[in-house]
Design a protein around this motif. Structure first.
Motif, PDB file in Angstrom:
ATOM      1  N   ASP A   1       0.841  -1.180   0.000  1.00 52.69           N
ATOM      2  CA  ASP A   1       0.000   0.000   0.000  1.00 52.69           C
ATOM      3  C   ASP A   1       0.886   1.243   0.000  1.00 52.69           C
ATOM      4  O   ASP A   1       1.924   1.277   0.662  1.00 52.69           O
ATOM      5  CB  ASP A   1      -0.903   0.029   1.234  1.00 52.69           C
ATOM      6  N   PRO A   2       0.493   2.282  -0.728  1.00 52.52           N
ATOM      7  CA  PRO A   2       1.296   3.510  -0.710  1.00 52.52           C
ATOM      8  C   PRO A   2       1.199   4.184   0.654  1.00 52.52           C
ATOM      9  O   PRO A   2       0.231   3.997   1.388  1.00 52.52           O
ATOM     10  CB  PRO A   2       0.655   4.382  -1.798  1.00 52.52           C
ATOM     11  N   PRO A   3       2.201   4.966   1.020  1.00 53.70           N
ATOM     12  CA  PRO A   3       2.151   5.639   2.323  1.00 53.70           C
ATOM     13  C   PRO A   3       0.995   6.637   2.345  1.00 53.70           C
ATOM     14  O   PRO A   3       0.618   7.195   1.316  1.00 53.70           O
ATOM     15  CB  PRO A   3       3.491   6.362   2.424  1.00 53.70           C
ATOM     16  N   PRO A   4       0.412   6.867   3.512  1.00 58.10           N
ATOM     17  CA  PRO A   4      -0.729   7.789   3.580  1.00 58.10           C
ATOM     18  C   PRO A   4      -0.288   9.212   3.265  1.00 58.10           C
ATOM     19  O   PRO A   4       0.825   9.630   3.582  1.00 58.10           O
ATOM     20  CB  PRO A   4      -1.205   7.672   5.031  1.00 58.10           C
ATOM     21  N   LYS A   5      -1.180   9.950   2.624  1.00 57.30           N
ATOM     22  CA  LYS A   5      -0.883  11.338   2.268  1.00 57.30           C
ATOM     23  C   LYS A   5      -1.030  12.215   3.501  1.00 57.30           C
ATOM     24  O   LYS A   5      -1.903  11.986   4.334  1.00 57.30           O
ATOM     25  CB  LYS A   5      -1.846  11.823   1.193  1.00 57.30           C
TER      26      LYS A   5
END
Length: 75
Positions: free
Chosen positions: A31-35
């Motif tokens: 999962d991409p890191p949270p914005k």
């Protein structure tokens, strides 16, 4: 016999294609890191000062002044 050969060839092609597609799938999907949260802008704050005009202003009547001085109207 040709029909059976074509059916088996089609089945082999479908089996190989499905195997290659399943091999290309990524099971360890990251999962991409949270914005970060966007900054909150509140319009209630102080008003900004008007922009400063740092450009030097041209004299409006300098050419007329020089022309009158040359003609002798102004001493």
């Amino acid at each position: 016999m040709k029909a059976l050969k074509n059916i088996l060839m089609g089945f082999a092609i479908v089996a190989v294609m499905s195997f290659t597609v399943s091999a290309q799938k990524k099971d360890d999907k990251k999962d991409p890191p949270p914005k970060p949260k966007p900054p909150v802008v509140r319009p209630e704050g102080e008003k900004r000062p008007p922009p400063k005009d740092d450009k030097p202003k041209k004299p409006e009547y300098s050419l007329g002044f020089v022309a009158a001085r040359i003609e002798g109207e102004i001493n």
